[in-house]
Design a protein around this motif. Structure first.
Motif, PDB file in Angstrom:
ATOM      1  N   LEU A  28     -41.056 -41.333 -26.405  1.00  0.00           N
ATOM      2  CA  LEU A  28     -42.361 -41.018 -25.819  1.00  0.00           C
ATOM      3  C   LEU A  28     -43.467 -41.868 -26.441  1.00  0.00           C
ATOM      4  CD1 LEU A  28     -42.203 -37.135 -25.463  1.00  0.00           C
ATOM      5  CD2 LEU A  28     -42.170 -38.846 -23.642  1.00  0.00           C
ATOM      6  N   LYS A  29     -43.396 -42.088 -27.750  1.00  0.00           N
ATOM      7  CA  LYS A  29     -44.380 -42.955 -28.407  1.00  0.00           C
ATOM      8  C   LYS A  29     -44.325 -44.359 -27.826  1.00  0.00           C
ATOM      9  CE  LYS A  29     -44.229 -40.701 -32.918  1.00  0.00           C
ATOM     10  NZ  LYS A  29     -43.830 -40.889 -34.328  1.00  0.00           N
ATOM     11  N   LEU A  30     -43.120 -44.885 -27.629  1.00  0.00           N
ATOM     12  CA  LEU A  30     -42.967 -46.217 -27.049  1.00  0.00           C
ATOM     13  C   LEU A  30     -43.534 -46.252 -25.635  1.00  0.00           C
ATOM     14  CD1 LEU A  30     -41.783 -49.119 -27.138  1.00  0.00           C
ATOM     15  CD2 LEU A  30     -39.741 -48.128 -26.097  1.00  0.00           C
ATOM     16  N   ASN A  31     -43.242 -45.235 -24.836  1.00  0.00           N
ATOM     17  CA  ASN A  31     -43.740 -45.202 -23.468  1.00  0.00           C
ATOM     18  C   ASN A  31     -45.262 -45.150 -23.421  1.00  0.00           C
ATOM     19  OD1 ASN A  31     -41.266 -45.406 -22.219  1.00  0.00           O
ATOM     20  ND2 ASN A  31     -40.943 -43.195 -22.221  1.00  0.00           N
ATOM     21  N   VAL A  32     -45.875 -44.354 -24.272  1.00  0.00           N
ATOM     22  CA  VAL A  32     -47.343 -44.276 -24.313  1.00  0.00           C
ATOM     23  C   VAL A  32     -47.918 -45.615 -24.742  1.00  0.00           C
ATOM     24  CG1 VAL A  32     -49.293 -43.207 -25.522  1.00  0.00           C
ATOM     25  CG2 VAL A  32     -47.441 -41.788 -24.638  1.00  0.00           C
ATOM     26  N   PHE A  33     -47.307 -46.257 -25.739  1.00  0.00           N
ATOM     27  CA  PHE A  33     -47.783 -47.557 -26.199  1.00  0.00           C
ATOM     28  C   PHE A  33     -47.699 -48.601 -25.087  1.00  0.00           C
ATOM     29  CE2 PHE A  33     -46.863 -51.732 -28.082  1.00  0.00           C
ATOM     30  CZ  PHE A  33     -48.052 -51.921 -28.775  1.00  0.00           C
ATOM     31  N   VAL A  34     -46.588 -48.638 -24.379  1.00  0.00           N
ATOM     32  CA  VAL A  34     -46.423 -49.606 -23.294  1.00  0.00           C
ATOM     33  C   VAL A  34     -47.419 -49.315 -22.173  1.00  0.00           C
ATOM     34  CG1 VAL A  34     -44.815 -50.407 -21.506  1.00  0.00           C
ATOM     35  CG2 VAL A  34     -44.044 -50.129 -23.852  1.00  0.00           C
ATOM     36  N   TRP A  35     -47.639 -48.045 -21.868  1.00  0.00           N
ATOM     37  CA  TRP A  35     -48.592 -47.664 -20.835  1.00  0.00           C
ATOM     38  C   TRP A  35     -50.001 -48.111 -21.211  1.00  0.00           C
ATOM     39  CZ3 TRP A  35     -52.224 -43.413 -20.993  1.00  0.00           C
ATOM     40  CH2 TRP A  35     -52.846 -43.168 -19.766  1.00  0.00           C
ATOM     41  N   LEU A  36     -50.388 -47.921 -22.477  1.00  0.00           N
ATOM     42  CA  LEU A  36     -51.705 -48.375 -22.921  1.00  0.00           C
ATOM     43  C   LEU A  36     -51.821 -49.892 -22.894  1.00  0.00           C
ATOM     44  CD1 LEU A  36     -52.373 -45.938 -25.899  1.00  0.00           C
ATOM     45  CD2 LEU A  36     -53.477 -45.943 -23.658  1.00  0.00           C
ATOM     46  N   MET A  37     -50.739 -50.582 -23.218  1.00  0.00           N
ATOM     47  CA  MET A  37     -50.768 -52.047 -23.202  1.00  0.00           C
ATOM     48  C   MET A  37     -50.929 -52.612 -21.792  1.00  0.00           C
ATOM     49  SD  MET A  37     -50.819 -53.349 -26.178  1.00  0.00           S
ATOM     50  CE  MET A  37     -51.892 -52.016 -26.655  1.00  0.00           C
ATOM     51  N   THR A  38     -50.517 -51.852 -20.762  1.00  0.00           N
ATOM     52  CA  THR A  38     -50.753 -52.319 -19.401  1.00  0.00           C
ATOM     53  C   THR A  38     -52.241 -52.392 -19.105  1.00  0.00           C
ATOM     54  OG1 THR A  38     -50.565 -50.096 -18.463  1.00  0.00           O
ATOM     55  CG2 THR A  38     -48.564 -51.442 -18.520  1.00  0.00           C
ATOM     56  N   TYR A  39     -53.003 -51.441 -19.629  1.00  0.00           N
ATOM     57  CA  TYR A  39     -54.460 -51.471 -19.437  1.00  0.00           C
ATOM     58  C   TYR A  39     -55.096 -52.596 -20.241  1.00  0.00           C
ATOM     59  CZ  TYR A  39     -54.121 -47.119 -16.891  1.00  0.00           C
ATOM     60  OH  TYR A  39     -53.810 -46.183 -15.961  1.00  0.00           O
ATOM     61  N   VAL A  40     -54.624 -52.815 -21.450  1.00  0.00           N
ATOM     62  CA  VAL A  40     -55.145 -53.933 -22.251  1.00  0.00           C
ATOM     63  C   VAL A  40     -54.852 -55.251 -21.559  1.00  0.00           C
ATOM     64  CG1 VAL A  40     -54.901 -55.166 -24.442  1.00  0.00           C
ATOM     65  CG2 VAL A  40     -55.013 -52.676 -24.435  1.00  0.00           C
ATOM     66  N   GLY A  41     -53.661 -55.410 -21.033  1.00  0.00           N
ATOM     67  CA  GLY A  41     -53.293 -56.633 -20.333  1.00  0.00           C
ATOM     68  C   GLY A  41     -54.074 -56.830 -19.049  1.00  0.00           C
ATOM     69  N   ALA A  42     -54.482 -55.744 -18.409  1.00  0.00           N
ATOM     70  CA  ALA A  42     -55.258 -55.862 -17.179  1.00  0.00           C
ATOM     71  C   ALA A  42     -56.693 -56.290 -17.465  1.00  0.00           C
ATOM     72  CB  ALA A  42     -55.251 -54.534 -16.427  1.00  0.00           C
ATOM     73  N   VAL A  43     -57.214 -55.949 -18.639  1.00  0.00           N
ATOM     74  CA  VAL A  43     -58.611 -56.253 -18.965  1.00  0.00           C
ATOM     75  C   VAL A  43     -58.754 -57.627 -19.609  1.00  0.00           C
ATOM     76  CG1 VAL A  43     -60.572 -55.511 -20.353  1.00  0.00           C
ATOM     77  CG2 VAL A  43     -59.203 -53.821 -19.164  1.00  0.00           C
ATOM     78  N   PHE A  44     -57.844 -57.975 -20.501  1.00  0.00           N
ATOM     79  CA  PHE A  44     -57.963 -59.216 -21.265  1.00  0.00           C
ATOM     80  C   PHE A  44     -56.874 -60.203 -20.865  1.00  0.00           C
ATOM     81  CE2 PHE A  44     -59.444 -55.860 -24.173  1.00  0.00           C
ATOM     82  CZ  PHE A  44     -60.743 -56.285 -24.353  1.00  0.00           C
ATOM     83  N   ASN A  45     -57.177 -61.486 -21.018  1.00  0.00           N
ATOM     84  CA  ASN A  45     -56.115 -62.472 -20.871  1.00  0.00           C
ATOM     85  C   ASN A  45     -55.635 -62.888 -22.268  1.00  0.00           C
ATOM     86  OD1 ASN A  45     -57.983 -64.263 -21.853  1.00  0.00           O
ATOM     87  ND2 ASN A  45     -58.314 -65.310 -19.906  1.00  0.00           N
ATOM     88  N   GLY A  46     -54.640 -63.745 -22.338  1.00  0.00           N
ATOM     89  CA  GLY A  46     -54.006 -64.085 -23.612  1.00  0.00           C
ATOM     90  C   GLY A  46     -54.931 -64.744 -24.613  1.00  0.00           C
ATOM     91  N   ILE A  47     -55.747 -65.705 -24.176  1.00  0.00           N
ATOM     92  CA  ILE A  47     -56.613 -66.413 -25.120  1.00  0.00           C
ATOM     93  C   ILE A  47     -57.680 -65.478 -25.690  1.00  0.00           C
ATOM     94  CG2 ILE A  47     -58.261 -67.323 -23.448  1.00  0.00           C
ATOM     95  CD1 ILE A  47     -56.830 -69.283 -26.374  1.00  0.00           C
ATOM     96  N   THR A  48     -58.160 -64.545 -24.883  1.00  0.00           N
ATOM     97  CA  THR A  48     -59.137 -63.578 -25.372  1.00  0.00           C
ATOM     98  C   THR A  48     -58.515 -62.700 -26.445  1.00  0.00           C
ATOM     99  OG1 THR A  48     -60.149 -63.555 -23.187  1.00  0.00           O
ATOM    100  CG2 THR A  48     -60.756 -61.786 -24.676  1.00  0.00           C
ATOM    101  N   LEU A  49     -57.277 -62.280 -26.244  1.00  0.00           N
ATOM    102  CA  LEU A  49     -56.587 -61.473 -27.251  1.00  0.00           C
ATOM    103  C   LEU A  49     -56.383 -62.259 -28.542  1.00  0.00           C
ATOM    104  CD1 LEU A  49     -53.983 -59.566 -25.076  1.00  0.00           C
ATOM    105  CD2 LEU A  49     -56.055 -58.655 -26.121  1.00  0.00           C
ATOM    106  N   LEU A  50     -56.069 -63.554 -28.433  1.00  0.00           N
ATOM    107  CA  LEU A  50     -55.917 -64.371 -29.633  1.00  0.00           C
ATOM    108  C   LEU A  50     -57.232 -64.513 -30.387  1.00  0.00           C
ATOM    109  CD1 LEU A  50     -53.556 -67.205 -28.360  1.00  0.00           C
ATOM    110  CD2 LEU A  50     -53.025 -65.392 -29.991  1.00  0.00           C
ATOM    111  N   ILE A  51     -58.334 -64.697 -29.687  1.00  0.00           N
ATOM    112  CA  ILE A  51     -59.647 -64.800 -30.338  1.00  0.00           C
ATOM    113  C   ILE A  51     -60.002 -63.481 -31.017  1.00  0.00           C
ATOM    114  CG2 ILE A  51     -62.123 -65.077 -29.903  1.00  0.00           C
ATOM    115  CD1 ILE A  51     -61.302 -67.064 -27.655  1.00  0.00           C
ATOM    116  N   LEU A  52     -59.775 -62.361 -30.336  1.00  0.00           N
ATOM    117  CA  LEU A  52     -60.052 -61.056 -30.944  1.00  0.00           C
ATOM    118  C   LEU A  52     -59.169 -60.809 -32.167  1.00  0.00           C
ATOM    119  CD1 LEU A  52     -60.488 -58.811 -27.787  1.00  0.00           C
ATOM    120  CD2 LEU A  52     -62.266 -59.508 -29.403  1.00  0.00           C
ATOM    121  N   ALA A  53     -57.909 -61.220 -32.089  1.00  0.00           N
ATOM    122  CA  ALA A  53     -57.003 -61.055 -33.234  1.00  0.00           C
ATOM    123  C   ALA A  53     -57.489 -61.867 -34.424  1.00  0.00           C
ATOM    124  CB  ALA A  53     -55.589 -61.463 -32.850  1.00  0.00           C
ATOM    125  N   GLU A  54     -57.944 -63.079 -34.178  1.00  0.00           N
ATOM    126  CA  GLU A  54     -58.454 -63.911 -35.270  1.00  0.00           C
ATOM    127  C   GLU A  54     -59.697 -63.292 -35.906  1.00  0.00           C
ATOM    128  OE1 GLU A  54     -60.044 -68.443 -36.114  1.00  0.00           O
ATOM    129  OE2 GLU A  54     -59.359 -67.902 -34.115  1.00  0.00           O
TER     130      GLU A  54
END
Length: 105
Positions: A28-54
């Motif tokens: 269930l924890k994995l499913n909730v995490f994957v479900w939340l990541m779908t929303y993160v992926g819908a809002v941000f693209n890859g380069i934006t995530l890399l900039i935020l991570a940095e």
């Protein structure tokens, strides 16, 4: 090569355990995490995530040192609430409590 094989086998066993729902809470924890990541992926693209991570890599350690006592206090509160919620869920689901008791024995 042997060390890589050990790590690969361990990772594959964990993935199999999560996807085949051998432990309901972890799955269930994995499913909730994957479900939340779908929303993160819908809002941000890859380069934006890399900039935020940095930005986070360089700013979070400074803030953690600066506000250590407050962070520890709120993490403790969140951990207690999470533990109580998980205990309530485990009490309502059949079979999980028996499994935990067997592991303790």
């Amino acid at each position: 090569v042997n060390a890589a094989m050990v790590h690969t086998n361990r990772a594959l066993k964990l993935i199999i355990r999560l996807f085949l729902v051998e432990d309901l809470v972890d799955s269930l924890k994995l499913n909730v995490f994957v479900w939340l990541m779908t929303y993160v992926g819908a809002v941000f693209n890859g380069i934006t995530l890399l900039i935020l991570a940095e930005l986070l890599i360089f700013s979070v350690p400074i803030d953690c040192e600066k506000y250590k006592t407050q962070i520890d206090h709120y993490v403790g509160i969140a951990r207690d609430q999470t533990k109580s919620i998980v205990e309530k869920i485990q009490a309502k689901l059949p079979g999980i409590e028996k499994k935990k008791k067997k592991e303790l024995s």
